[in-house]
Design a protein around this motif. Structure first.
Motif, PDB file in Angstrom:
ATOM      1  N   UNK A  57      10.545   1.807   4.929  1.00  0.00           N
ATOM      2  CA  UNK A  57       9.188   1.763   4.419  1.00  0.00           C
ATOM      3  C   UNK A  57       9.276   1.211   3.009  1.00  0.00           C
ATOM      4  N   UNK A  58       8.603   0.083   2.789  1.00  0.00           N
ATOM      5  CA  UNK A  58       8.670  -0.513   1.462  1.00  0.00           C
ATOM      6  C   UNK A  58       7.474  -0.043   0.668  1.00  0.00           C
ATOM      7  N   UNK A  59       7.776   0.692  -0.403  1.00  0.00           N
ATOM      8  CA  UNK A  59       6.702   1.324  -1.169  1.00  0.00           C
ATOM      9  C   UNK A  59       5.747   0.296  -1.741  1.00  0.00           C
ATOM     10  N   UNK A  60       6.325  -0.805  -2.221  1.00  0.00           N
ATOM     11  CA  UNK A  60       5.479  -1.844  -2.811  1.00  0.00           C
ATOM     12  C   UNK A  60       4.449  -2.344  -1.798  1.00  0.00           C
ATOM     13  N   UNK A  61       4.894  -2.523  -0.555  1.00  0.00           N
ATOM     14  CA  UNK A  61       3.961  -3.012   0.477  1.00  0.00           C
ATOM     15  C   UNK A  61       2.882  -1.983   0.747  1.00  0.00           C
ATOM     16  N   UNK A  62       3.311  -0.708   0.812  1.00  0.00           N
ATOM     17  CA  UNK A  62       2.334   0.357   1.068  1.00  0.00           C
ATOM     18  C   UNK A  62       1.276   0.386  -0.015  1.00  0.00           C
ATOM     19  N   UNK A  63       1.742   0.272  -1.255  1.00  0.00           N
ATOM     20  CA  UNK A  63       0.802   0.351  -2.373  1.00  0.00           C
ATOM     21  C   UNK A  63      -0.159  -0.828  -2.342  1.00  0.00           C
ATOM     22  N   UNK A  64       0.378  -2.031  -2.120  1.00  0.00           N
ATOM     23  CA  UNK A  64      -0.496  -3.205  -2.130  1.00  0.00           C
ATOM     24  C   UNK A  64      -1.493  -3.142  -0.967  1.00  0.00           C
ATOM     25  N   UNK A  65      -0.990  -2.614   0.160  1.00  0.00           N
ATOM     26  CA  UNK A  65      -1.872  -2.485   1.326  1.00  0.00           C
ATOM     27  C   UNK A  65      -3.017  -1.531   0.999  1.00  0.00           C
ATOM     28  N   UNK A  66      -2.662  -0.410   0.329  1.00  0.00           N
ATOM     29  CA  UNK A  66      -3.649   0.594  -0.033  1.00  0.00           C
ATOM     30  C   UNK A  66      -4.697   0.001  -0.958  1.00  0.00           C
ATOM     31  N   UNK A  67      -4.197  -0.752  -1.975  1.00  0.00           N
ATOM     32  CA  UNK A  67      -5.129  -1.347  -2.932  1.00  0.00           C
ATOM     33  C   UNK A  67      -5.999  -2.383  -2.235  1.00  0.00           C
ATOM     34  N   UNK A  68      -5.345  -3.196  -1.412  1.00  0.00           N
ATOM     35  CA  UNK A  68      -6.046  -4.266  -0.725  1.00  0.00           C
ATOM     36  C   UNK A  68      -7.131  -3.715   0.186  1.00  0.00           C
ATOM     37  N   UNK A  69      -6.770  -2.677   0.977  1.00  0.00           N
ATOM     38  CA  UNK A  69      -7.735  -2.109   1.923  1.00  0.00           C
ATOM     39  C   UNK A  69      -8.898  -1.451   1.209  1.00  0.00           C
ATOM     40  N   UNK A  70      -8.599  -0.711   0.124  1.00  0.00           N
ATOM     41  CA  UNK A  70      -9.684  -0.030  -0.582  1.00  0.00           C
ATOM     42  C   UNK A  70     -10.617  -1.046  -1.222  1.00  0.00           C
ATOM     43  N   UNK A  71     -10.069  -2.233  -1.591  1.00  0.00           N
ATOM     44  CA  UNK A  71     -10.926  -3.271  -2.145  1.00  0.00           C
ATOM     45  C   UNK A  71     -11.858  -3.842  -1.067  1.00  0.00           C
ATOM     46  N   UNK A  72     -11.267  -4.074   0.117  1.00  0.00           N
ATOM     47  CA  UNK A  72     -12.056  -4.731   1.154  1.00  0.00           C
ATOM     48  C   UNK A  72     -13.179  -3.828   1.662  1.00  0.00           C
ATOM     49  N   UNK A  73     -13.008  -2.477   1.487  1.00  0.00           N
ATOM     50  CA  UNK A  73     -14.077  -1.561   1.900  1.00  0.00           C
ATOM     51  C   UNK A  73     -15.304  -1.699   1.014  1.00  0.00           C
ATOM     52  N   UNK A  74     -15.049  -2.058  -0.248  1.00  0.00           N
ATOM     53  CA  UNK A  74     -16.183  -2.128  -1.176  1.00  0.00           C
ATOM     54  C   UNK A  74     -17.212  -3.163  -0.749  1.00  0.00           C
TER      55      UNK A  74
END
Lengths: 272, 155, 267
Positions: free
Chosen positions: B138-155
């Motif tokens: 599990x690559x933490x960097x990918x998880x974090x970017x995914x989290x940021x990316x997804x939360x942005x797209x919800x807006x």
């Protein structure tokens, strides 16, 4: 040493120094020195400080490399010997150094025994007895277990002498036997040296600047001054020598230099 | 005046020194260096991962948090572009063929290790077999970017 | 007149180069001679034993004390720095690796230089000054074999052992600070240490003291043995003190430089 013992009988001069020239750095210390030492005699090499007498001794011992010339010991030129041959040769030579050169971590007995342990396979008891014999010779019986630091100056010299004769060498070298000793002890040591010559038939070379001692023990004397031999001869010869420098040395007169104003000025003003 | 000389027992002291030296040296080599003088060699199985980011050769192999072996080699399968990891497992550990191998991280910045979860099959893995069930790093960097990316797209 | 300064400078450079070349040459001859002598039988067992006693056994106390404190401070630093990441099991690893790879070999070597190396130089220097080395030579005893070879064997034997003692005592010190003082779980300390220390680390920790020991005994005995040839031309007691200082400084610097080189090659 295969052939030395047979040669030895024919050789009158057991030590022969021929045309020895030595340098210390760029400075020439000994200029063309020639000495012959006869078998069974006490040869005293005399001279003031800086005359090169200690240097000459160290060359005879093979401790320094000569610039040119040869030194024959018992018929062999030691300037040409390999390291191994030199070690063989040294078994015929005993040396007592000025300061004794005793090993401070060893007792008197251990110091004296060292050459025996190194070069012979005698058993401990024999070595012990031989050690006591030599200590008896130098009048130090019973001092076996003392450390060098517990000995007086005269005792140290006598222990050094005992160590130098432990292998019954044919040649004995003694550097400044009376330096730093009071006259009585010094006289005792002289007696001892004469006894060694008479009893053991050793050829002895002594380097000293003490006149009294030299006259007492010498069969022949060589006077060395500024790296040159002034005279070699019997005590009488030396006393009657009319060379000015010899007489100055004998009469303890300081050198009166001819003052050359030109040279003096040059020395003062030279560069560097 | 003579000073009494104390002669230390040299043999004894040197003996003690040598024993102490050898004891410490063997402690270092046996305990820390894991010199396998008496251990039996383990057996090897292969596991394929789509990514083995951060995993190093020599990394630990654990079952339920207990170390049972180590990663021997990591190499690339040049056809499928997968990571082939050879695992060295202690000889007395038996694994079923449906075990799951997953790459985990000790703490946040800790070392990667492989966690083995045994399954319920009757067939045991043997030397040279392959573990089919794997979970990649599990690559933490990918998880974090995914989290940021997804939360942005919800807006 | 204008040319005088640059010419003098070039002269100086030339003089220095000749000196350094000569020194290196004579030091290497000395080393080869001494190393060669190690394998010539019979070994002077008593002399070697005496030297091991002096270099090894007598250094134990200072090695244990310094090792203990080094391990303690390493664990303390590791604790304060790793606390922020919550990675307590790395304390054991940090302490053990720091000791085995670097501090054990280097500090043990420095202690041996200070205790035994300086004594070696001074002893040989005094022996040279009081004509004891000449006396050996005149007795037909090879002074290299008699005086220096036992020191070589003893140092090469003792320093790796002292380093091991240093490492283990240091680890114990680290354990005390981490586990007893700072409540790090004992198992975490030990397990972290065991998993993170590899055979390669130990090999590095063994090669270092071996190379250091050769450097130390080489420089220290050379300097003392040739005290009469020292560059400044001072002799007597002053000469001995000068070469002893030189030997300690030169061998300490060489150990640290070599430490880097060995690390570079082996890591």
């Amino acid at each position: 040493m295969p052939d030395v013992s047979t040669q030895d009988k024919d050789i009158e001069h057991v030590i022969r120094v021929e045309n020895l020239v030595t340098h210390f750095g760029d400075r020439e210390i000994l200029h063309n020195v020639n000495i012959n030492v006869r078998k069974g005699e006490v040869m005293v090499i005399m001279g003031g400080s800086g005359s090169g007498k200690t240097t000459l001794l160290r060359h005879m011992l093979g401790l320094h490399q000569a610039s040119s010339g040869s030194i024959y010991m018992l018929g062999q030129d030691i300037t040409q010997l390999s390291k191994k041959q030199m070690y063989e040769m040294r078994r015929n030579m005993g040396v007592a150094f000025q300061g004794g050169a005793l090993f401070s971590s060893m007792t008197v007995a251990e110091n004296i025994q060292l050459p025996l342990y190194e070069h012979t396979s005698l058993d401990d008891m024999t070595i012990k007895i031989m050690t006591r014999m030599k200590l008896e010779v130098v009048n130090l019986a019973g001092f076996e277990d003392l450390m060098p630091s517990e000995l007086s100056g005269g005792m140290i010299k006598r222990v050094a002498l005992a160590r130098s004769i432990i292998m019954d060498p044919r040649l004995l070298f003694f550097d400044e036997p009376s330096a730093g000793l009071d006259p009585v002890v010094s006289a005792e040591l002289d007696e001892l040296i004469l006894r060694l010559r008479d009893a053991m038939g050793m050829t002895i070379v002594i380097v000293t600047h003490e006149l009294d001692s030299a006259f007492r023990i010498a069969d022949r004397i060589t006077v060395l001054d500024q790296g040159q031999i002034l005279i070699t001869g019997s005590v009488e010869d030396v006393k009657n020598c009319d060379n000015e420098r010899v007489q100055n040395l004998l009469n303890r007169k300081p050198k009166d230099e001819d003052i050359d104003p030109e040279a003096y000025l040059q020395r003062l003003t030279r560069e560097g | 005046m003579s000073v009494k000389r104390i002669t230390p027992n040299i043999e004894l002291m040197v003996g003690l020194f040598v024993i102490l030296g050898i004891v410490t040296a063997s402690y270092l080599s046996v305990v820390l260096g894991e010199t396998n003088l008496f251990k039996q060699p383990g057996y090897e199985v292969i596991a394929r991962f789509s990514s083995s980011t951060g995993l190093k050769e020599g990394a630990a192999l654990e079952i339920a948090g207990v170390k049972v072996g180590s990663v021997k080699t990591i190499s690339l399968d040049r056809e499928d572009y997968e990571s082939i990891v050879v695992l060295n497992i202690e000889h007395d550990i038996q694994l079923t063929d449906d075990s799951i191998a997953s790459i985990r991280t000790a703490g946040i910045i800790g070392d990667r290790f492989i966690k083995l979860t045994p399954g319920g099959s009757d067939i045991m893995l043997e030397h040279g077999d392959e573990i089919s069930e794997t979970e990649s790093s599990i690559v933490i960097e990918e998880l974090i970017s995914k989290y940021i990316f997804e939360s942005k797209s919800k807006d | 007149m204008l040319l005088a300064t640059p010419i003098r400078l070039i002269e100086k450079i030339g003089f220095e180069s000749i000196y350094i070349t000569r020194l290196t040459g004579s030091m290497i001859i000395f080393l080869v001679h001494c190393l060669g002598n190690i394998f010539i039988l019979p070994i002077r067992f008593t002399a070697v034993l005496r030297q091991i006693y002096f270099i090894g056994a007598r250094s134990l106390l200072v090695i244990i004390v310094t090792g203990m404190f080094t391990g303690m401070v390493l664990a303390l630093l590791a604790y304060y720095n790793l606390k922020q990441y919550g990675n307590m099991e790395l304390i054991g690893a940090a302490t053990a690796l720091g000791l085995i790879q670097e501090l054990g070999p280097v500090l043990a070597a420095l202690m041996v230089i200070g205790r035994a190396g300086s004594a070696m130089t001074a002893e040989l220097g005094i022996m040279r000054n009081s004509e004891q080395i000449d006396a050996l030579e005149c007795m037909g005893i090879d002074p290299y074999r008699f005086l220096i070879t036992p020191k070589f064997i003893a140092t090469i034997f003792s320093l790796p052992l002292l380093t091991c003692v240093f490492d283990v005592v240091g680890i114990c010190g680290g354990y005390l600070v981490a586990v007893i003082n700072n409540d790090v779980p004992s198992g975490a300390f030990i397990q972290g240490m065991i998993t993170n220390v590899d055979w390669a680390d130990l090999r590095l920790g063994l090669v270092k003291p071996l190379t250091f020991s050769v450097i130390i005994v080489w420089i220290c005995s050379y300097k003392g043995f040739y005290v009469h040839q020292n560059r400044s031309g001072v002799f007597g007691a002053e000469g001995v003190s000068l070469v002893t200082t030189n030997a300690v400084v030169m061998s300490s610097v060489s150990v640290l430089a070599l430490d880097y080189v060995v690390g570079l090659i082996m890591l």
